[in-house]
Design a protein around this motif. Structure first.
Motif, short mmCIF file in Angstrom:
data_model
loop_
_atom_site.label_atom_id
_atom_site.label_comp_id
_atom_site.label_asym_id
_atom_site.label_seq_id
_atom_site.Cartn_x
_atom_site.Cartn_y
_atom_site.Cartn_z
N VAL A 120 -10.03 3.61 4.01
CA VAL A 120 -10.16 3.70 2.56
C VAL A 120 -8.83 3.36 1.90
N PHE A 121 -8.89 2.51 0.89
CA PHE A 121 -7.73 2.30 0.03
C PHE A 121 -7.88 3.24 -1.16
N CYS A 122 -6.84 4.03 -1.42
CA CYS A 122 -6.88 5.10 -2.43
C CYS A 122 -5.71 4.94 -3.39
N VAL A 123 -6.03 4.96 -4.67
CA VAL A 123 -5.02 4.98 -5.73
C VAL A 123 -4.96 6.40 -6.28
N THR A 124 -3.79 7.04 -6.17
CA THR A 124 -3.61 8.39 -6.68
C THR A 124 -2.68 8.37 -7.90
N ALA A 125 -2.46 9.52 -8.47
CA ALA A 125 -1.55 9.62 -9.61
C ALA A 125 -0.12 9.29 -9.20
N ALA A 129 -2.48 4.75 -0.91
CA ALA A 129 -2.60 5.06 0.51
C ALA A 129 -3.71 4.23 1.12
N VAL A 130 -3.53 3.82 2.36
CA VAL A 130 -4.59 3.29 3.20
C VAL A 130 -4.78 4.30 4.32
N ILE A 131 -5.97 4.88 4.41
CA ILE A 131 -6.21 6.00 5.32
C ILE A 131 -7.45 5.73 6.16
N GLU A 132 -7.34 5.93 7.47
CA GLU A 132 -8.49 5.78 8.37
C GLU A 132 -9.60 6.72 7.91
N THR A 133 -10.85 6.29 8.06
CA THR A 133 -11.99 6.98 7.44
C THR A 133 -12.10 8.45 7.82
N LEU A 134 -12.03 8.77 9.11
CA LEU A 134 -12.19 10.17 9.51
C LEU A 134 -11.03 11.04 9.03
N ALA A 135 -9.82 10.47 9.03
CA ALA A 135 -8.67 11.20 8.49
C ALA A 135 -8.83 11.39 6.99
N PHE A 136 -9.37 10.39 6.32
CA PHE A 136 -9.62 10.52 4.88
C PHE A 136 -10.65 11.62 4.63
N ASP A 137 -11.69 11.65 5.43
CA ASP A 137 -12.74 12.66 5.27
C ASP A 137 -12.17 14.06 5.43
N ALA A 138 -11.22 14.22 6.37
CA ALA A 138 -10.62 15.54 6.58
C ALA A 138 -9.70 15.94 5.45
N GLY A 177 -2.27 -3.74 1.93
CA GLY A 177 -1.37 -2.90 2.70
C GLY A 177 -0.52 -2.05 1.78
N VAL A 178 0.00 -0.97 2.32
CA VAL A 178 0.76 -0.01 1.51
C VAL A 178 2.10 0.27 2.18
N SER A 179 3.15 0.38 1.38
CA SER A 179 4.49 0.67 1.90
C SER A 179 4.56 2.08 2.48
N ARG A 180 5.60 2.32 3.27
CA ARG A 180 5.75 3.62 3.93
C ARG A 180 5.83 4.78 2.94
N ASP A 181 6.45 4.55 1.79
CA ASP A 181 6.58 5.62 0.82
C ASP A 181 5.39 5.70 -0.13
N GLY A 182 4.42 4.81 0.03
CA GLY A 182 3.23 4.83 -0.81
C GLY A 182 3.46 4.39 -2.24
N ARG A 183 4.59 3.77 -2.51
CA ARG A 183 4.92 3.39 -3.89
C ARG A 183 4.56 1.95 -4.22
N GLN A 184 4.27 1.14 -3.20
CA GLN A 184 3.93 -0.26 -3.42
C GLN A 184 2.64 -0.59 -2.66
N ASP A 211 0.40 0.39 7.35
CA ASP A 211 -1.05 0.55 7.24
C ASP A 211 -1.62 -0.55 6.36
N ALA A 212 -2.72 -1.14 6.81
CA ALA A 212 -3.36 -2.20 6.04
C ALA A 212 -4.85 -2.20 6.33
N LEU A 213 -5.63 -2.63 5.34
CA LEU A 213 -7.09 -2.57 5.39
C LEU A 213 -7.67 -3.93 5.02
N PHE A 214 -8.64 -4.37 5.78
CA PHE A 214 -9.37 -5.61 5.49
C PHE A 214 -10.35 -5.36 4.35
#
Length: 247
Positions: A120-125, A129-138, A177-184, A211-214
């Motif tokens: 999942v690609f997620c935009v937060t405040a 983040a790009v997060i694997e699905t099961l980790a995202f679910d948790a 893809g997302v940078s290590r600090d999640g800022r880009q 981390d990167a997502l197709f």
């Protein structure tokens, strides 16, 4: 727009020829293939788009532009952002303006989407983040916008275990893809047909992203007006774009 000095420090001159800048997008070379990369920073107005006020799918970059015009805004860039059914409903998890519009899909299945691990690609405040699905679910982070797709290209610095370096399966592909600090966040489309492994290497080794997502292949399209680019094709499902003032 990022300066060349900053880009050189971030990406390394040894990987790329001098990029041709256009707004938040630039052309890059890696392993004798070319890519277009569009960048968004935390705090910028990055949005997902699916349906218009009438509840019908927007389908095109032009329809998104028309919708934004009522706000006095426009797209700096946009691309397709996840797989969808024939009626353009998202295949997986989809959130727009903090509201879930399609549920998370957890099980492996056929096709690229079901080639686990997906994510999942997620935009937060605070960023992205790009997060694997099961980790995202948790974790269930509070996403303002989110799109589930698959497969993961890069996961914690490792290329998807089912990708084959010499695979003959090539296509125009796009992803994020997302940078290590999640800022880009970096939105990439290949300008030539590439296989999954080569596309993933660009994110990991070229852009140095953990981390990167197709998002998709075949229908992959980009709107980048400052590069003179407005890719044509059939109506799309989810789209993502960076929103800026019209003037």
């Amino acid at each position: 727009m990022k300066s060349w000095t900053r880009a050189a420090a971030l990406f390394g001159l040894s990987f790329f020829a001098l990029p041709a800048y256009g707004g938040d997008c630039r052309d890059m070379e890696f392993e004798e293939a070319s890519y277009t990369v569009c960048e968004a920073a935390a705090g910028e107005d990055l949005r997902l788009f699916l349906n218009g006020p009438d509840g019908r799918p927007l389908g095109t970059f032009g329809a998104v532009q028309a919708q934004l015009a009522s706000e006095g805004k426009r797209l700096a860039f946009a691309m397709n952002a996840g797989m969808y059914h024939d009626d353009r409903r998202p295949v997986g998890y989809y959130v727009e303006q903090g509201q879930e519009q399609a549920p998370l899909q957890r099980k492996p299945g056929p096709g690229n989407f079901g080639l686990h691990p997906n994510g999942v690609f997620c935009v937060t405040a605070d960023g992205f983040a790009v997060i694997e699905t099961l980790a995202f679910d948790a974790a269930r982070p509070a996403c303002l916008y989110a799109s589930q797709s698959g497969p993961m290209l890069v996961l914690s610095g490792a290329i998807h275990p089912k990708f084959v370096a010499a695979s003959p399966s090539v296509n125009i592909r796009n992803g994020v893809g997302v940078s290590r600090d999640g800022r880009q966040a970096y939105f990439v489309i290949s300008d030539q047909r590439v296989n999954f492994h080569r596309f993933a290497r660009f994110f990991r080794d070229g852009l140095n992203l953990p981390d990167a997502l197709f998002f998709d292949g075949t229908i992959s399209r980009l709107y980048a007006p400052d590069l003179g680019r407005d890719d044509f094709g059939l109506p799309m499902g989810p789209m993502i774009g960076l929103v800026v003032p019209s003037n």
